[in-house]
Design an enzyme around this catalytic site. Structure first.
Site, PDB file in Angstrom:
ATOM      1  N   HIS A  49      -7.235  -6.846   0.851  1.00 58.70           N
ATOM      2  CA  HIS A  49      -6.425  -5.877   0.572  1.00 58.70           C
ATOM      3  C   HIS A  49      -5.023  -6.234   1.463  1.00 58.70           C
ATOM      4  O   HIS A  49      -4.044  -5.885   1.134  1.00 58.70           O
ATOM      5  CB  HIS A  49      -7.090  -4.425   0.949  1.00 58.70           C
ATOM      6  CG  HIS A  49      -5.793  -3.529   0.831  1.00 58.70           C
ATOM      7  ND1 HIS A  49      -5.229  -3.064  -0.349  1.00 58.70           N
ATOM      8  CD2 HIS A  49      -5.517  -2.618   1.866  1.00 58.70           C
ATOM      9  CE1 HIS A  49      -4.290  -1.981   0.139  1.00 58.70           C
ATOM     10  NE2 HIS A  49      -4.507  -1.811   1.286  1.00 58.70           N
TER      11      HIS A  49
ATOM     12  N   ASP B  12       0.897  -1.091   0.087  1.00 54.36           N
ATOM     13  CA  ASP B  12       0.058   0.032   0.020  1.00 54.36           C
ATOM     14  C   ASP B  12       1.001   1.282  -0.038  1.00 54.36           C
ATOM     15  O   ASP B  12       1.702   1.513  -0.851  1.00 54.36           O
ATOM     16  CB  ASP B  12      -1.030  -0.079   1.339  1.00 54.36           C
ATOM     17  CG  ASP B  12      -1.999   0.807   1.022  1.00 54.36           C
ATOM     18  OD1 ASP B  12      -1.964   1.978   0.303  1.00 54.36           O
ATOM     19  OD2 ASP B  12      -3.225   0.388   1.440  1.00 54.36           O
TER      20      ASP B  12
ATOM     21  N   ARG C  87       3.910   2.457  -2.540  1.00 54.18           N
ATOM     22  CA  ARG C  87       4.187   3.524  -3.284  1.00 54.18           C
ATOM     23  C   ARG C  87       5.568   4.647  -2.962  1.00 54.18           C
ATOM     24  O   ARG C  87       6.272   4.843  -3.853  1.00 54.18           O
ATOM     25  CB  ARG C  87       3.050   4.649  -2.995  1.00 54.18           C
ATOM     26  CG  ARG C  87       1.730   3.872  -3.323  1.00 54.18           C
ATOM     27  CD  ARG C  87       0.723   4.955  -3.244  1.00 54.18           C
ATOM     28  NE  ARG C  87      -0.618   4.250  -3.670  1.00 54.18           N
ATOM     29  CZ  ARG C  87      -1.046   3.855  -4.764  1.00 54.18           C
ATOM     30  NH1 ARG C  87      -0.075   3.874  -5.963  1.00 54.18           N
ATOM     31  NH2 ARG C  87      -2.318   3.232  -4.904  1.00 54.18           N
TER      32      ARG C  87
END
Length: 335
Positions: free
Chosen positions: A316, A148, A152
């Site tokens: 997720h 997540d 990034r």
């Protein structure tokens, strides 16, 4: 919203001793257990103390995880630094030493003042912290694993510092430039948190302050496929993080930077710079990435020359929901 975690695996085995010698304060390490690790042992990992290493604009928390990979502060709500320390059991047994740390704004890491353009909370600035910390520990090159928000940060670091990152594993994200370029009605409804947190200050900050538990429960109840992935004490730790005004403001600033600087930097790099190291991409089969993108692996192949990956049959929170599969994939890729 991007969640949370960011692992660093160094190229040498001296990271643990380097942390002890070069950091200020106490050393953070998980307590060892005689019992075999379980999914909940990730969420309940206990730590003894923390150590702060000063960066240019921030104090990053360094974590010792024995001889393995350590999680960084989850970078998307709802994770927090210490409560998200989840060493991967198999990698702990086989991997080299590695520090992990809370990203800027999360957990016990520093929360520097922001600016009108949100630059202190851009992924480029946060990635710069990671390089400074690793160099302060004597490591010029290392491998990265991120989930997540941590993912990034990791891919931005790999683009900006190609000579530093030797292998990159990212979980359940596509690059920010692609997120916004491909956004549609489905995205606006399923990823509403991105717009909410990026709204002008102090609107989201005030709403979260009024009901932090509501936001945390929404994320932990609806994003996982494995419904018991987060025990009550971990939920309470997340609520505590979201009850801290400085942490919440830092989180919001990170999403404001995502919609502006991070997007602009991705677009400037598109077609001009590529990730040169091998990349592993894992995504949740039942999460939003699979629902929004027909072939998310193909998106990463637009950014890197050597990409492999597959979906994991969970929601997720891949590391929390599928620790064994995550360990297997990372061991095969990083070894």
């Amino acid at each position: 919203m991007d969640s949370h975690r960011f692992w660093n695996m160094t190229e040498t085995t001296s990271a643990v001793s380097s942390i002890a010698q070069s950091s200020r304060g106490q050393l953070l390490r998980p307590r060892h257990s005689r019992h075999p690790p379980t999914r909940h042992s990730w969420s309940r990992a206990r730590v003894q103390c923390a150590s702060s290493i000063r960066c240019t604009m921030n104090n990053s928390v360094a974590l010792e995880t024995g001889s393995s990979i350590g999680t960084v502060t989850p970078v998307r709500p709802p994770q927090s630094g210490r409560s998200s320390l989840r060493p991967i059991p198999a990698v702990i047994r086989h991997g080299p030493a590695s520090p992990g740390r809370s990203l800027r704004g999360w957990g016990d890491s520093g929360k520097p003042p922001s600016t009108a353009d949100h630059e202190p909370y851009s992924m480029r600035s946060i990635a710069r912290d990671q390089v400074e910390v690793m160099r302060s520990l004597g490591h010029e090159r290392f491998r990265l694993v991120g989930h997540d928000r941590g993912a990034r940060c990791a891919y931005r670091l790999a683009l900006d510092e190609p000579d530093v990152v030797t292998r990159l594993a990212v979980m359940d994200v596509v690059p920010i430039g692609d997120v916004y370029d491909r956004a549609d009605r489905t995205f606006s409804l399923s990823y509403w948190v991105w717009s909410f947190l990026a709204a002008p200050a102090p609107v989201p900050e005030r709403f979260i302050a009024a009901a932090p538990t509501v936001l945390v429960d929404f994320m932990l109840d609806t994003w996982p496929e494995v419904k018991d992935a987060f025990p009550p004490e971990v939920r309470a730790a997340y609520v505590k993080q979201f009850s801290d005004p400085a942490t919440v403001h830092a989180i919001c600033e990170e999403f404001r930077a995502a919609a502006t600087l991070d997007y602009q930097q991705d677009e400037a790099d598109r077609g001009n710079r590529r990730i040169t190291c091998p990349v592993l991409f894992l995504w949740s089969r039942h999460g939003q990435v699979a629902k929004l993108y027909d072939d998310p692996l193909a998106i990463w192949r637009e950014w890197a020359d050597d990409v492999r990956g597959e979906p994991v049959p969970v929601g997720h929170f891949i590391p929390e929901e599928a620790p064994d599969e995550t360990s297997r994939q990372l061991l095969a890729f990083l070894s």
